[in-house]
Design an enzyme around this catalytic site. Structure first.
Site, PDB file in Angstrom:
ATOM      1  N   LYS A 158      39.428   9.673   0.677  1.00 34.17           N
ATOM      2  CA  LYS A 158      38.018   9.619   0.272  1.00 34.17           C
ATOM      3  C   LYS A 158      37.296  10.931   0.585  1.00 34.17           C
ATOM      4  CE  LYS A 158      36.095   5.398   1.071  1.00 34.17           C
ATOM      5  NZ  LYS A 158      35.685   4.181   1.839  1.00 34.17           N
ATOM      6  N   LYS A 201      42.748   3.032   5.512  1.00 29.40           N
ATOM      7  CA  LYS A 201      43.657   1.988   5.049  1.00 29.40           C
ATOM      8  C   LYS A 201      42.996   1.282   3.865  1.00 29.40           C
ATOM      9  CE  LYS A 201      46.428  -1.884   6.599  1.00 29.40           C
ATOM     10  NZ  LYS A 201      47.622  -1.265   5.997  1.00 29.40           N
ATOM     11  N   ASN A 290      24.264   4.497   3.289  1.00 36.28           N
ATOM     12  CA  ASN A 290      23.513   5.219   2.266  1.00 36.28           C
ATOM     13  C   ASN A 290      22.103   5.461   2.793  1.00 36.28           C
ATOM     14  OD1 ASN A 290      25.587   5.394   0.354  1.00 36.28           O
ATOM     15  ND2 ASN A 290      25.196   3.300  -0.304  1.00 36.28           N
ATOM     16  N   ARG A 292      19.272   6.216   1.650  1.00 35.13           N
ATOM     17  CA  ARG A 292      18.335   6.285   0.518  1.00 35.13           C
ATOM     18  C   ARG A 292      18.043   4.880   0.027  1.00 35.13           C
ATOM     19  NH1 ARG A 292      21.898   4.625  -3.478  1.00 35.13           N
ATOM     20  NH2 ARG A 292      24.031   5.349  -3.176  1.00 35.13           N
ATOM     21  N   VAL A 295      20.242   1.071  -5.527  1.00 33.82           N
ATOM     22  CA  VAL A 295      20.025   0.504  -6.864  1.00 33.82           C
ATOM     23  C   VAL A 295      19.626  -0.975  -6.765  1.00 33.82           C
ATOM     24  CG1 VAL A 295      21.145  -0.038  -9.070  1.00 33.82           C
ATOM     25  CG2 VAL A 295      21.692   2.112  -7.911  1.00 33.82           C
TER      26      VAL A 295
HETATM   27  P1  ADP Z   1      24.132   2.013  -4.888  1.00 34.62           P
HETATM   28  O1  ADP Z   1      24.986   2.244  -3.691  1.00 34.62           O
HETATM   29  O2  ADP Z   1      22.688   2.206  -4.701  1.00 34.62           O
HETATM   30  O3  ADP Z   1      24.499   0.784  -5.583  1.00 34.62           O
HETATM   31  P2  ADP Z   1      25.612   3.657  -6.709  1.00 34.62           P
HETATM   32  O4  ADP Z   1      26.812   3.933  -5.896  1.00 34.62           O
HETATM   33  O5  ADP Z   1      25.709   2.793  -7.907  1.00 34.62           O
HETATM   34  O6  ADP Z   1      24.435   3.216  -5.791  1.00 34.62           O
HETATM   35  O7  ADP Z   1      24.959   5.031  -7.135  1.00 34.62           O
HETATM   36  C1  ADP Z   1      23.665   5.070  -7.675  1.00 34.62           C
HETATM   37  C2  ADP Z   1      23.533   6.288  -8.533  1.00 34.62           C
HETATM   38  O8  ADP Z   1      23.607   7.445  -7.752  1.00 34.62           O
HETATM   39  C3  ADP Z   1      24.587   6.446  -9.587  1.00 34.62           C
HETATM   40  O9  ADP Z   1      23.971   7.077 -10.682  1.00 34.62           O
HETATM   41  C4  ADP Z   1      25.598   7.352  -8.944  1.00 34.62           C
HETATM   42  O10 ADP Z   1      26.325   8.049  -9.931  1.00 34.62           O
HETATM   43  C5  ADP Z   1      24.707   8.253  -8.133  1.00 34.62           C
HETATM   44  N1  ADP Z   1      25.289   8.725  -6.882  1.00 34.62           N
HETATM   45  C6  ADP Z   1      25.448   8.035  -5.748  1.00 34.62           C
HETATM   46  N2  ADP Z   1      25.952   8.795  -4.767  1.00 34.62           N
HETATM   47  C7  ADP Z   1      26.132  10.022  -5.298  1.00 34.62           C
HETATM   48  C8  ADP Z   1      26.628  11.275  -4.797  1.00 34.62           C
HETATM   49  N3  ADP Z   1      27.056  11.422  -3.543  1.00 34.62           N
HETATM   50  N4  ADP Z   1      26.670  12.322  -5.639  1.00 34.62           N
HETATM   51  C9  ADP Z   1      26.263  12.178  -6.910  1.00 34.62           C
HETATM   52  N5  ADP Z   1      25.762  11.054  -7.426  1.00 34.62           N
HETATM   53  C10 ADP Z   1      25.704   9.983  -6.646  1.00 34.62           C
HETATM   54  P1  ADP Z   2      30.781   5.305  -2.457  1.00 32.58           P
HETATM   55  O1  ADP Z   2      30.228   6.342  -1.532  1.00 32.58           O
HETATM   56  O2  ADP Z   2      31.306   5.868  -3.718  1.00 32.58           O
HETATM   57  O3  ADP Z   2      29.862   4.160  -2.629  1.00 32.58           O
HETATM   58  P2  ADP Z   2      32.376   3.638  -0.650  1.00 32.58           P
HETATM   59  O4  ADP Z   2      33.065   4.216   0.519  1.00 32.58           O
HETATM   60  O5  ADP Z   2      31.114   2.883  -0.387  1.00 32.58           O
HETATM   61  O6  ADP Z   2      32.096   4.794  -1.702  1.00 32.58           O
HETATM   62  O7  ADP Z   2      33.376   2.736  -1.451  1.00 32.58           O
HETATM   63  C1  ADP Z   2      33.089   2.258  -2.746  1.00 32.58           C
HETATM   64  C2  ADP Z   2      33.877   0.993  -3.014  1.00 32.58           C
HETATM   65  O8  ADP Z   2      35.274   1.243  -2.915  1.00 32.58           O
HETATM   66  C3  ADP Z   2      33.619  -0.130  -2.019  1.00 32.58           C
HETATM   67  O9  ADP Z   2      32.496  -0.892  -2.358  1.00 32.58           O
HETATM   68  C4  ADP Z   2      34.903  -0.928  -2.107  1.00 32.58           C
HETATM   69  O10 ADP Z   2      34.921  -1.771  -3.235  1.00 32.58           O
HETATM   70  C5  ADP Z   2      35.940   0.151  -2.319  1.00 32.58           C
HETATM   71  N1  ADP Z   2      36.507   0.569  -1.013  1.00 32.58           N
HETATM   72  C6  ADP Z   2      36.046   1.557  -0.221  1.00 32.58           C
HETATM   73  N2  ADP Z   2      36.801   1.664   0.903  1.00 32.58           N
HETATM   74  C7  ADP Z   2      37.754   0.718   0.813  1.00 32.58           C
HETATM   75  C8  ADP Z   2      38.868   0.334   1.635  1.00 32.58           C
HETATM   76  N3  ADP Z   2      39.142   0.963   2.773  1.00 32.58           N
HETATM   77  N4  ADP Z   2      39.670  -0.672   1.205  1.00 32.58           N
HETATM   78  C9  ADP Z   2      39.412  -1.306   0.032  1.00 32.58           C
HETATM   79  N5  ADP Z   2      38.404  -0.997  -0.781  1.00 32.58           N
HETATM   80  C10 ADP Z   2      37.571   0.013  -0.416  1.00 32.58           C
HETATM   81 MG    MG Z   3      29.221   2.887  -1.149  1.00 32.72          MG
END
Ligand code: ADP
Ligand code: ADP
Ligand code: MG
Length: 451
Positions: A158, A201, A290, A292, A295
């Protein structure tokens, strides 16, 4: 100086923030790219100012243009919304240096908790369980391989600055590790400006459950209960609900306390969300925070009666929280469906274009957050989300029925959307039972049960 807010975002969230400002009696300024000239947020705000060309880097990610716009229009605060610059510590710092309030946590906090690897260390210090993985950033493919081998496959790589479901790769065996490691680092660099990655993991079929936090400058921290966001495609949420059908009162208390402990650990201020994945036995693991507005914040607004955006703005202007933890009583049930310009029959491929005919749903307990209208041209440059349908019922069953009614009424012609997909999903027997996890949509697609 009179309070005045510049909204450094677009789409439905810009409209949402404009409404909050209007209710608070604070004048607000919209910014827009040349591609968004005809967007609703431009029409709704008290003033609007163009900040550059269609590409995000030329407009909504252009710090200089945004700050110049704030200064030129006499704003003393900037609301970043979500995505774009909302979690950019450099932006928050420059805004502060220009004597403008950043409506969010300060830049030191963003740099600490916004880095996903560092946030896990903070959670550990607060005695909150985290997913097993590397101790922070992995320096190269060889050391990564050793860590992955000791954890056991599958694992995730990640990006530390990833978000929006992007920057996450799964590795299923030792043989594929190095190649995937290199490409993930390269993509992280290209998309998030930092190639640092960490390893975690892969938890099979978990639920994604998150807790909304709100904290003022005086150290008052309150959580507003959980949201279940397990219905996802490509690690991005499609449906969210509050409360989670999976969470009982004991687990709710534990999750809430864990979230508060993490927020306390860093003296958090503003609104924020602590995300967990939860396994079938109810074991939960922190994944990220997060810093912020989220959504899916409206589902929490429905079940708590709190306007999260208004509170966020009031906190930024130095006001104390007007409620305590014991005042928060969760009532009823709320569900949100994200409506995207995408084709569910073609791997959710984006589908921009002209909206020829639009009928928005309505009724008791039905909320529509959107920036679209008839004859609106959906630009191809940004996120595909067009609208959020949020419903509130006294029970989950009632909320579900309302959502079906709302989706039935919702007509968007001219472009492909996921309205029908969401409608069918609201009839799926497992969703109706509340029995689903983050692999739910994949099963759907693989078995051809939907569309
Ligand atoms: P939430 O966690 O609020 O449900 P999302 O993961 O769906 O949010 O992201 C909300 C919006 O912000 C989306 O348009 C996503 O592409 C954008 N976004 C979120 N995190 C990032 C980031 N680190 N860099 C660029 N865009 C991001
Ligand atoms: P983002 O910053 O893009 O929101 P997250 O770390 O919150 O990324 O992960 C986004 C999604 O990916 C999670 O909501 C979950 O569905 C999946 N995910 C993240 N980490 C794990 C994990 N360790 N094992 C299984 N699924 C994961
Ligand atoms: Mg997330």
């Amino acid at each position: 100086m009179q309070n005045k807010v510049l909204i450094a975002n677009r789409g439905e969230i810009a409209v949402r923030i404009i409404r909050a400002c209007k209710e608070l009696g604070i004048p607000c300024v919209a910014v827009y790219s040349t591609a968004d000239k005809e967007s609703l947020h431009v029409k709704f705000a008290d003033e609007a100012i163009c900040i550059g060309g269609p590409k995000s880097k030329d407009s909504y990610l252009n710090m200089n243009n945004i700050i110049s716009a704030a200064i030129a229009t006499g704003c003393n605060a900037i609301h970043p919304g979500y995505g774009f610059l909302s979690e950019n510590e450099k932006f928050a710092e420059i805004v502060k240096k220009c004597n403008i309030k950043f409506i969010g946590p300060n830049h030191e906090l963003i740099s600490k908790v916004g880095n996903k690897a560092m946030a896990k260390q903070i959670a550990k210090m607060a005695y909150v369980p985290v997913v097993e993985g590397s101790d922070g950033v992995v320096k190269d493919a060889n050391s990564g391989l050793k860590i992955a081998n000791s954890i056991g496959y599958p694992i995730l790589i990640k990006a530390v600055n990833g978000g929006g479901g992007k920057g996450i790769s799964i590795v299923r065996s030792k043989a594929e590790f190095k190649k995937i490691f290199e490409t993930t680092c390269m993509e992280a660099e290209a998309n998030f400006g930092d190639k640092s990655v960490y390893i975690e993991k892969f938890i099979e079929n978990p639920r994604h459950i998150e807790v909304q936090i709100i904290a003022d400058a005086n150290g008052n921290i309150v959580h507003l209960g959980e949201r279940d966001c397990s219905v996802q495609r490509r690690n991005q949420k499609l449906v969210e609900e509050a409360p989670s059908p999976f969470v009982n009162n004991t687990l709710r208390k534990k999750l809430g306390q864990a979230a508060i402990n993490i927020a306390k650990q860093v003296n958090y201020e503003s609104v924020g969300t602590i995300e967990f994945i939860v396994d079938k036995s109810g074991n939960f693991y922190f994944i990220e925070m997060n810093t912020r507005l989220q959504v899916e914040h409206p589902v929490t607004e429905f079940v708590t009666g709190i306007d999260i955006v208004k509170e966020q703005i009031k906190i930024a202007y130095g006001q104390e929280l007007s409620f305590k933890q014991e005042d928060i009583i969760l009532k009823g049930h709320a569900i949100e469906c994200r409506i995207n310009a995408e084709d569910p029959t073609n791997y959710f491929c984006p589908s921009p274009g002209m909206i020829k005919n639009l009928v928005l749903p309505g009724g008791n307990g039905i909320r529509l957050d959107t920036h679209i209208y008839s004859n609106y041209q959906v630009p191809p440059y940004y996120d595909s989300m067009l609208a959020k349908v949020i419903v509130y019922g006294s029970t989950r069953k009632e909320a579900l029925r309302k959502m079906r009614c709302a989706l039935e009424e919702f007509i968007i012609e001219g472009i492909k959307t996921n309205v029908e997909f969401q409608y069918i999903l609201m009839h799926n027997k497992d969703f109706v039972r509340g029995v689903y996890d983050t692999s739910f949509i994949n099963h759907f697609i693989e078995t051809g049960k939907v569309i």
